[in-house]
Enzyme design. Structure first.
Site, PDB file in Angstrom:
ATOM      1  N   TYR A 193       4.300 -20.545  83.729  1.00 44.25           N
ATOM      2  CA  TYR A 193       3.432 -20.704  84.894  1.00 44.25           C
ATOM      3  C   TYR A 193       4.200 -21.342  86.053  1.00 44.25           C
ATOM      4  O   TYR A 193       4.075 -20.913  87.200  1.00 44.25           O
ATOM      5  CB  TYR A 193       2.203 -21.544  84.548  1.00 44.25           C
ATOM      6  CG  TYR A 193       1.359 -21.005  83.421  1.00 44.25           C
ATOM      7  CD1 TYR A 193       1.235 -19.637  83.194  1.00 44.25           C
ATOM      8  CD2 TYR A 193       0.686 -21.854  82.556  1.00 44.25           C
ATOM      9  CE1 TYR A 193       0.467 -19.142  82.153  1.00 44.25           C
ATOM     10  CE2 TYR A 193      -0.099 -21.368  81.521  1.00 44.25           C
ATOM     11  CZ  TYR A 193      -0.199 -20.007  81.326  1.00 44.25           C
ATOM     12  OH  TYR A 193      -0.968 -19.530  80.293  1.00 44.25           O
TER      13      TYR A 193
ATOM     14  N   LEU B 141       5.617 -10.165  77.257  1.00 41.05           N
ATOM     15  CA  LEU B 141       4.346  -9.548  77.639  1.00 41.05           C
ATOM     16  C   LEU B 141       3.514 -10.467  78.533  1.00 41.05           C
ATOM     17  O   LEU B 141       2.881 -10.004  79.487  1.00 41.05           O
ATOM     18  CB  LEU B 141       3.546  -9.166  76.393  1.00 41.05           C
ATOM     19  CG  LEU B 141       4.178  -8.100  75.503  1.00 41.05           C
ATOM     20  CD1 LEU B 141       3.357  -7.925  74.233  1.00 41.05           C
ATOM     21  CD2 LEU B 141       4.311  -6.795  76.246  1.00 41.05           C
TER      22      LEU B 141
ATOM     23  N   ASN C 104       1.187 -26.696  75.120  1.00 40.71           N
ATOM     24  CA  ASN C 104       1.608 -25.307  75.283  1.00 40.71           C
ATOM     25  C   ASN C 104       2.767 -25.221  76.286  1.00 40.71           C
ATOM     26  O   ASN C 104       2.673 -24.606  77.346  1.00 40.71           O
ATOM     27  CB  ASN C 104       0.420 -24.458  75.742  1.00 40.71           C
ATOM     28  CG  ASN C 104       0.665 -22.981  75.601  1.00 40.71           C
ATOM     29  OD1 ASN C 104       1.730 -22.547  75.196  1.00 40.71           O
ATOM     30  ND2 ASN C 104      -0.337 -22.203  75.958  1.00 40.71           N
TER      31      ASN C 104
ATOM     32  N   GLY D  51       6.881 -13.912  72.682  1.00 42.75           N
ATOM     33  CA  GLY D  51       8.337 -13.904  72.810  1.00 42.75           C
ATOM     34  C   GLY D  51       8.921 -12.583  73.275  1.00 42.75           C
ATOM     35  O   GLY D  51      10.131 -12.433  73.358  1.00 42.75           O
TER      36      GLY D  51
ATOM     37  N   LYS E 279       7.452 -21.211  86.605  1.00 41.50           N
ATOM     38  CA  LYS E 279       8.407 -20.225  87.113  1.00 41.50           C
ATOM     39  C   LYS E 279       7.736 -19.215  88.032  1.00 41.50           C
ATOM     40  O   LYS E 279       8.372 -18.672  88.936  1.00 41.50           O
ATOM     41  CB  LYS E 279       9.095 -19.492  85.955  1.00 41.50           C
ATOM     42  CG  LYS E 279      10.114 -20.321  85.229  1.00 41.50           C
ATOM     43  CD  LYS E 279      10.728 -19.545  84.070  1.00 41.50           C
ATOM     44  CE  LYS E 279      11.664 -20.426  83.281  1.00 41.50           C
ATOM     45  NZ  LYS E 279      12.182 -19.752  82.074  1.00 41.50           N
TER      46      LYS E 279
ATOM     47  N   ILE F 268       3.414 -23.294  79.955  1.00 40.29           N
ATOM     48  CA  ILE F 268       3.497 -24.133  81.161  1.00 40.29           C
ATOM     49  C   ILE F 268       4.775 -23.832  81.927  1.00 40.29           C
ATOM     50  O   ILE F 268       4.763 -23.717  83.159  1.00 40.29           O
ATOM     51  CB  ILE F 268       3.391 -25.630  80.790  1.00 40.29           C
ATOM     52  CG1 ILE F 268       1.981 -25.928  80.276  1.00 40.29           C
ATOM     53  CG2 ILE F 268       3.747 -26.520  81.976  1.00 40.29           C
ATOM     54  CD1 ILE F 268       1.826 -27.275  79.600  1.00 40.29           C
TER      55      ILE F 268
END
Length: 98
Positions: free
Chosen positions: A67, A31, A60, A28, A69, A64
């Site tokens: 990924y 990172l 998840n 959150g 974006k 997802i």
């Protein structure tokens, strides 16, 4: 931790398989996004990688969405591919063409 590994086989060495893990303690904070962007940039510049692939658990959803974006597309579904906490889960295969 974040890595991209490629096969040494001539026919598949242009595909890097991405692996990334962020400790729950640090989720959150953005990172994962920073690590992903750095790996994608490295792959674009290494002169070998033409595609990055990854596999993630279907549940998840936060990962997802990240990924997607960053340009990854869903390429496939592996049914009941992993077993977590007593349940079989599907895995999603995603790819990013560089």
């Amino acid at each position: 931790m974040a890595t991209i590994n490629s096969s040494q086989k001539e026919r598949t060495k242009h595909v890097g398989t991405l692996g990334i893990v962020v400790s729950k303690k640090y989720t959150g904070l953005g990172l994962g996004k920073v690590l992903m962007k750095d790996l994608i940039e490295w792959a674009k510049q290494n002169g070998l990688t033409k595609k990055i692939s990854l596999v993630t658990n279907e549940t998840n959803t936060v990962a997802i969405e990240l990924y997607k974006k960053l340009g990854f597309e869903v390429e496939g579904l592996l049914k009941k591919d992993n077993f977590i906490n007593g349940n079989y889960n599907n895995s999603i295969i995603m790819g990013l063409l560089l």
